[in-house]
Design an enzyme around this catalytic site. Structure first.
Site, short mmCIF file in Angstrom:
data_model
loop_
_atom_site.label_atom_id
_atom_site.label_comp_id
_atom_site.label_asym_id
_atom_site.label_seq_id
_atom_site.Cartn_x
_atom_site.Cartn_y
_atom_site.Cartn_z
N GLU A 1 -5.35 -3.33 0.21
CA GLU A 1 -6.23 -2.92 1.26
C GLU A 1 -7.18 -1.96 0.81
O GLU A 1 -7.02 -0.57 1.46
CB GLU A 1 -5.48 -2.34 2.39
CG GLU A 1 -4.80 -3.52 3.33
CD GLU A 1 -4.05 -3.15 4.53
OE1 GLU A 1 -4.11 -2.08 4.91
OE2 GLU A 1 -3.58 -4.10 5.16
N GLU B 1 -0.69 -10.19 4.62
CA GLU B 1 0.26 -9.69 5.53
C GLU B 1 -0.05 -10.00 7.07
O GLU B 1 -1.36 -10.37 7.51
CB GLU B 1 -0.06 -8.09 5.43
CG GLU B 1 0.33 -7.52 4.28
CD GLU B 1 0.24 -5.99 4.25
OE1 GLU B 1 0.06 -5.32 5.36
OE2 GLU B 1 0.23 -5.34 3.19
#
Length: 499
Positions: A203, A302
């Site tokens: 991320e 995720e």
């Protein structure tokens, strides 16, 4: 320098054909499609506050515990914690669900210290090797994920970044050190065919959008000089690939696909209306637009709801959980239709989201129980926080900020932009609760360990051993059922390789 010698997993004659690789829209093994389905060992070699029950950031809680326990007992506790958190029984359970891949988040602090950069610790790979070997023994692929890079590749707690700025992009040295770390990891694992690939950054939040692309090109070249076989799994914040050009070779571009309907901040209870279903389909289409445009594989790195418990003082907590399991089933259906690989977040925790968890009667959770309840009341940690009890306190400050600095409504990341969960409330809570309050509460957490003997510390760490954990049965049944879809490209095929 630490010893980063490679450990081949295959003989020279079979090694090349046993690597997973990208072929068009598929991840393949020996030409046959493989759909990777699994989870992540979050909270292990990259600790996160909500997963193991502390507040603040990993390096802060480690420093506080070292002050309280002393060097020797501190090292002992964390070595036992890493040992118990994932072992043989965890792998056996994982395989029993028909799952075939585990993403392994790591923190660079395991390999080097900021005050001694580029000098790698001899013990850095001890537990990573152990878990990768255990997984390989049971026919489970692993993806090595650098969740916390020097300087912080994003501005949140999960990159062990104590600030609200991602300094990784502002200092070349942080990027250089990350390249060097990946070169060492590539040397060590280049012949290991049970490592599915490398996730160079988790991320990453580059608000200028171009610096991350430059880094990916650098790290790809650096890794490929050493390891030309492993897949790279590349992601960016909120799946914003709008500035990316042509995909890098043998790479999977990934998205994270959390649904607001799986969290306490849900706009409404998910009931499966046409509008709610379409909202999730549209979100997935948006997040995977780049992959589909370039005809590449899709991996959801995720996703997954959080769950309520009886002691949360929510009268309809079971109904809430029912709705969140429905959201999960919807997302799995969407992924199945897209033939997407996925990794649900997270495998093990203290009862918030995990497939298994250290229950409230384990020594560790009993020790921190009151502290956990205080965290929840104050919404000290960001992930899945219910701010009901502090909302009235913060609302006037949000209004004051908006009135006096209206540009805060478009501050990166902004609501409706790359991540619709970020708004004025999100920025304020991060600075005041998730950073200032949370890091002060670290001291309170650490004091709970004062005076503990080695034997007591061993029992605390052992709370995370599989035999002492509770299974989230309904979640695991859903995952097991999904793993049976399309078995030809799933675990059944991979098990043949293990033989």
């Amino acid at each position: 320098m630490g010893n980063f010698t490679s450990k081949p997993a295959s003989t020279p004659n079979t090694m090349k054909k046993d690597f997973l690789k990208v072929e068009g829209t598929k991840i393949t093994l020996r030409g046959e499609e493989v759909v990777l389905k699994g989870t992540a060992i979050g909270g292990w070699m990259n600790m996160e506050n909500f997963i193991t029950g502390y507040t603040g950031h990993e390096h802060q809680v480690r420093a506080a515990l070292k002050d309280v326990l002393g060097e020797e007992k501190y090292e002992y506790f964390f070595d036992k914690f890493l040992e118990y958190f994932f072992g043989e029984e965890d792998a056996k359970f994982f395989v029993s669900l028909g799952l075939n891949c585990i993403r392994v988040p790591i923190n660079y602090h395991h390999f080097e210290d900021d005050m001694n950069p580029r000098v790698f610790k001899k013990e850095g790979l001890k537990h990573l090797d152990r878990v990768i070997d255990i997984c390989a023994k049971h026919g489970i692929y692993t993806i090595i994920d650098l969740h916390a890079a020097p300087g912080g590749q994003n501005f949140d707690w999960h990159s062990d970044n104590p600030t609200h700025k991602a300094a990784f992009y502002d200092h070349r040295d942080f990027q250089d050190r990350t390249i060097i770390l990946w070169e060492h990891l590539a040397r060590h694992y280049k012949d290991n065919t049970w490592v599915a690939g490398y996730n160079p950054l988790n991320e990453p939040t580059d608000e200028k959008h171009v610096r991350l692309i430059d880094f990916y090109e650098r790290v790809e070249k650096a890794i490929r000089k050493i390891d030309g076989d492993h897949i790279l799994f590349l992601d960016t914040f909120a799946a914003d690939f709008s500035h990316f050009g042509k995909p890098l070779p043998n790479s999977v571009y990934t998205c994270h696909d959390y649904s607001n309907y799986g969290f306490p901040s849900a706009p409404e209870l998910y009931t499966g209306t046409k509008e709610q279903i379409q909202l999730h389909k549209d979100a997935f289409e948006r997040k995977t637009e780049y992959m589909r445009k370039h005809k590449g594989p899709i991996w959801v790195g995720e996703f997954g709801p959080v769950y309520q418990n009886a002691h949360d003082n929510i009268p309809n907590w079971e109904t809430v959980n029912d709705s969140r399991f429905d959201v999960l089933n919807l997302q799995l259906d969407i992924y199945d239709k897209a033939k997407a690989s996925w990794s649900i977040w997270v495998y093990k925790d203290v009862g918030f989201q995990g497939m298994v968890y250290a229950g409230e009667y384990t020594p560790y959770v009993k020790l921190i129980w009151e502290f956990l309840q205080k965290q929840k009341r104050l919404a000290a940690n960001k992930w899945g926080a219910d701010d009901t009890q502090v909302r009235d306190l913060f609302k006037p400050i949000e209004e004051w900020l908006t009135a006096n600095a209206p540009t805060i409504k478009t501050r990166y990341p902004s609501s409706g932009g790359v991540n619709d969960s970020w708004n004025v409330s999100g920025h304020l809570s991060r600075l005041v609760r998730n950073i200032l309050l949370s890091e002060e509460m670290v001291k309170e957490y650490a004091e709970l360990f004062r005076g503990k003997s080695r034997e007591e510390l061993d029992e605390l760490a052992k709370s995370f051993k599989f035999d002492n954990c509770t299974q989230r049965t309904r979640l695991n049944e859903i995952l097991k059922k999904d793993s049976r879809r399309g078995e030809k490209g799933g675990h059944a095929q991979i098990s043949e390789k293990a033989l």
